[in-house]
Structure formats: C-alpha cells, structure tokens
Design an enzyme around this catalytic site. Structure first.
Site, PDB file in Angstrom:
ATOM      1  N   HIS A 229       2.195  -4.937   0.002  1.00 33.65           N
ATOM      2  CA  HIS A 229       0.740  -4.882  -0.187  1.00 33.65           C
ATOM      3  C   HIS A 229       0.433  -3.493  -0.736  1.00 33.65           C
ATOM      4  O   HIS A 229       1.152  -2.526  -0.434  1.00 33.65           O
ATOM      5  CB  HIS A 229      -0.026  -4.983   1.130  1.00 33.65           C
ATOM      6  CG  HIS A 229       0.248  -6.187   1.963  1.00 33.65           C
ATOM      7  ND1 HIS A 229       1.339  -6.289   2.788  1.00 33.65           N
ATOM      8  CD2 HIS A 229      -0.464  -7.319   2.143  1.00 33.65           C
ATOM      9  CE1 HIS A 229       1.303  -7.445   3.426  1.00 33.65           C
ATOM     10  NE2 HIS A 229       0.216  -8.096   3.060  1.00 33.65           N
TER      11      HIS A 229
ATOM     12  N   ASP B 145       0.497  -0.796   1.835  1.00 34.16           N
ATOM     13  CA  ASP B 145       1.803  -0.468   2.443  1.00 34.16           C
ATOM     14  C   ASP B 145       2.421   0.728   1.741  1.00 34.16           C
ATOM     15  O   ASP B 145       3.134   1.519   2.356  1.00 34.16           O
ATOM     16  CB  ASP B 145       2.812  -1.621   2.292  1.00 34.16           C
ATOM     17  CG  ASP B 145       2.322  -2.915   2.864  1.00 34.16           C
ATOM     18  OD1 ASP B 145       1.498  -2.886   3.791  1.00 34.16           O
ATOM     19  OD2 ASP B 145       2.778  -3.973   2.365  1.00 34.16           O
TER      20      ASP B 145
HETATM   21  C1  XUL Z   1       0.321 -12.506   7.547  1.00 36.48           C
HETATM   22  C2  XUL Z   1       1.223 -12.611   6.397  1.00 36.48           C
HETATM   23  C3  XUL Z   1       1.058 -11.604   5.329  1.00 36.48           C
HETATM   24  C4  XUL Z   1       1.325 -12.129   3.962  1.00 36.48           C
HETATM   25  C5  XUL Z   1       0.998 -11.167   2.857  1.00 36.48           C
HETATM   26  O1  XUL Z   1       0.490 -13.484   8.496  1.00 36.48           O
HETATM   27  O2  XUL Z   1       2.096 -13.456   6.376  1.00 36.48           O
HETATM   28  O3  XUL Z   1       1.867 -10.528   5.602  1.00 36.48           O
HETATM   29  O4  XUL Z   1       2.644 -12.518   3.810  1.00 36.48           O
HETATM   30  O5  XUL Z   1      -0.291 -10.685   2.926  1.00 36.48           O
END
Ligand code: XUL
Ligand code: CO
Length: 438
Positions: free
Chosen positions: A99, A102
């Site tokens: 993300h 992150d």
């Molecule tokens: C949350 C989840 C996230 C997604 C990406 O449950 O799975 O980490 O994979 O936003």
C-alpha cells in the site's frame, strides 16, 4: 547493512530435511504439470505485514523486534526498502506488494506524501533493477487515516472522495513506474454501519465512478496492469460492498467494469463470508474473473480476520486445483497476506512463517496436479452429469427444450432414470489418499 543477519539464503532440501531454514516442498525449478513451481506460484511478500506491522492488536502495542525500528520517518522508510530486498532475496520470493502508506510516511500534507512516495519509489526502483524482483501489485490505503472514517469511494464527504482519488492517481503512476503487474482495490471502509444514515445507491454509484476514473487514467498514462478488486464481507466495516466473489462480479457487471477488473481473492475473507476459499476461486474461475490470491488462513475458533500463514494442505490442494484448472493466474500471483503471531516477535519468525506457507502451497500444487492428471474428480463429474449430454438433457443444454416439451417428455417417461449416489465420502477419502501419497 544486513537486517536479517542470523539467516542466510533459504534453499530446497527435500521433505526429509530437518533444517528449519530450508524448503521441504518448494523447489522453484521443479517442473509440475508443464511449468516450474516458480512459474505456477509467483509468490509475493506483503510489505505491510512483513516490513511495516509490529504486532499490535486492540489490546496491546507492538511486540516485534525489527532492526529498522531504530530509525524514524523517512530514514525508517528507506531502511525498510533495504530490508525488503534482503528478505526477498534470502526467501527466494520473486514478487512483493504494498500500500502507499506502507512504503512512505504520509507527512502533514498530500503534497508531502507525494514527495515522500517519489523518494522511496526511486529507491524501490533501483532495488528492483539490481535484484530482478517484481511488483505483483500496489494499492492505495484508503482506510487507516481518520479522514476515511465514512469510506473513500463510498464516503459521504466529497472532499474525502477527492483525496482518495488523488491517492489512486498517484498509485497508478507508481504502478506504471515500477511496472506493477496488477493494481488492487480493497474497500475496507467501503460499506455501511447502519442504513438509517446511508444512501446506499449513491455510495455504490460513486465507488463505480472512482473505478471508471482509475481505468480511464491508467489508459491515459499507458499503465497496462490488470485491475483487481479484493472482496471481504466485513471488518472493519459491518457490511462491506465487495462482500464476496459473486457479489463483486455482479457489481462489476452492473457498472460495466467487468472487462477491466478481475478478483484478488483472500482465504480468510472467504471464510468470513461463510465460504471456503475454493468456493470463491471456483465462482471467479467460471466467470473468467480469477485474478490473484492473498494466501492466508483464519482460525476456526475466532470470528475475525486473523491473517495466519496458510498451513492447511487440504485447503492449499483445493486452491491450487482451481488455479491449475484456470490455466494459471496470468498476471496474478500468490501474495502472503499473512502475519506472524504477536508472540512470534523475532525477525527469524518471518522466515520460518514464509517457508511454512510456501511449502504448504508447493505441496498443494503437486497434489492438485496429480488429481487432475488422474482425472480423479473429472471422470466422476462427467459421469454424474452424463444425462445432460444426450436426449432430453442435451435439449436443455442446447436451449431447444421448453416447459411444454419437458412436460410432454415427463408425462410420457415411464422409466425415469434412478438417482445415483453422490459418493462424497469416497471422493473425500480419495483426496486424503492423494494428499498422503504424493
Ligand atoms: C485486509 C486486506 C488488505 C488488502 C490490501 O483484510 O486483506 O491488506 O489485501 O488492502
Ligand atoms: Co488481502
């Protein structure tokens, strides 16, 4: 500098190895069903669990011991990039996912966030060039910052919507710069808590508008990644719009987005929706929507998303069965959206957990390939539906039959076929037999 100085490169040593820092089943160059394991599995590290998370839970703060924690701010972000490439190299993981928040601190303004992202993305880009590692997907985190309390694409606040759009725009630019294979949307706060304050139609229409804007912008900048939506029924929101594979597919079809999107399916999200993971994969597969996987598993006794490393070989076998039947994941891969337990706080645990997960999926791949090669379920299923291959059944399938022609047939059918046993216990025992034998 080495961030994981106690661990060397993880190699394949075979199923009898007693070395905890070795693969027992994942042998990257071994050919299974015509491709190497590395090509089939396309394993990825989740930046947020491995580099960013520290083990906090609603009742306690971080427990993890991580050597980059001696730094702060951008220095910490830079250290994490170095640690990421060291980890990918030592674990022999070809891909990673992140993300935006992150990799870089948000700072105190959107402008500062953009500039932090640019600095870190340049470093990541250099690391990718030297190491050959690739970005499976990136995404924008539109759920952690308090501004997203009412959602992002489905918020009631147009200024927050604009901020979300700005993050997605940057995410697409970053994806292009780094050659991401996919771009993911997971709508953690795209949902509602109570209908008493919610314009359900506007929220869903606006989400679809954001997805269309993303598709248009990707085209404009020449970013040719596969778009993915990751379904989850709840948590953090009480009801999330991308509830499960079937709901998400019909949303995409309704808003004319199905040509542009596939699904990123996660095991623990499937179980939260009351499905098995293989159910979600099958639904996506038969609709041409199977894109990528977030590998993990939940806990039978807990009702939330525990994101444990996947260790269940029955599940991994049936998961890989669907993947092989789909002829692979295309641009997708298998991302470990999984975290070490809070009590497994040492850096070594990150390696041991990934080894366990990769071995579980590698073993599942081998068993699934053999089940397909021997047509264990295919032959049974063919026979089970044989009555739709000829006569009146073939008329149903071809669309020739009508209620009247079927009624006429039923009225004159003096010897209807008897039902046959579904043999579930036998089939499950065969699955056991293959798992234990392979
Ligand atoms: C949350 C989840 C996230 C997604 C990406 O449950 O799975 O980490 O994979 O936003
Ligand atoms: Co996920």
């Amino acid at each position: 500098m080495a961030y994981f100085e106690n661990v060397g490169k993880i190699a394949y040593e075979g199923s009898r190895s007693t070395n905890p820092y070795a693969f027992k089943f994942y042998n990257p160059q071994e050919v299974v069903a015509g491709k190497t394991m590395e090509e089939h599995l396309r394993f990825a590290m989740a930046y947020w669990h491995t580099l960013t998370a520290g083990g906090s839970d609603p009742f306690g703060t971080d427990t993890a011991v991580r050597s980059w924690d001696k730094y702060d701010g951008m220095d910490k972000a830079k250290a994490r990039v170095e640690a990421a490439f060291e980890f990918l190299d030592k674990m022999n993981l070809p891909f990673f996912c992140f993300h935006d928040i992150d990799i870089a601190p948000e700072g105190s303004s959107l402008r500062e966030f953009y500039s932090n992202i640019d600095t870190i993305v340049d470093l990541i880009s250099q690391g990718m060039k030297t190491s050959g590692k690739k970005l499976l997907w990136n995404t924008a985190n539109m759920f952690t910052n308090p501004r997203f309390m009412h959602g992002a694409g489905s918020t009631c606040n147009a200024d927050v919507y604009a901020h979300a759009a700005a993050q997605v725009k940057k995410g697409l630019e970053v994806g292009k710069q780094l050659g991401a294979e996919n771009y993911v949307f997971w709508g953690g706060r795209e949902g509602y808590e109570t209908l008493l304050n919610t314009d359900l139609k506007l929220e869903m229409d606006n989400m679809a508008r954001l997805f269309h804007m993303a598709v248009d912008y990707a085209k404009e900048i020449g970013f040719d990644a596969q778009f993915l939506i990751e379904p989850k029924p709840k948590e953090p929101t009480k009801h999330q719009y991308d509830f499960d594979a079937a709901t998400t597919i019909s949303f995409l079809q309704k808003y004319d987005l199905d040509k542009h999107f596939k699904l990123n399916l996660e095991a623990n999200h499937a179980t939260l929706a009351g499905h098995t993971f293989e159910h979600e994969l099958r639904v996506a597969r038969i609709n041409g929507m199977l894109g990528s996987l977030d590998a993990n598993q939940g806990d039978m006794l807990l009702g939330w998303d525990t994101d444990e490393f996947p260790l269940n070989i029955y599940d991994s076998t049936l998961t890989l069965y669907e993947v092989l039947k789909n002829d692979g994941l295309g641009k997708g891969g298998i991302n470990f959206d999984a975290k070490v337990r809070r009590q497994s706080f040492e850096p070594e645990d990150l390696f041991l957990a990934h080894i366990a997960g990769m071995d579980t999926y590698a073993k599942g791949l081998k068993v699934a390939a053999k089940l397909i090669e021997d047509r264990v379920f295919d032959d049974f299923i063919d026979k089970r539906y044989a009555s739709f291959k000829e006569g009146i059944g073939a008329d149903v399938v071809s669309g020739k039959a009508t209620l009247a022609s079927l009624a006429e047939y039923a009225l004159n059918n003096e010897n209807p076929r008897r039902n046959e046993s579904s043999r579930q216990e036998l089939l499950k025992a065969k699955l056991n037999q293959y798992i234990l034998a392979e």
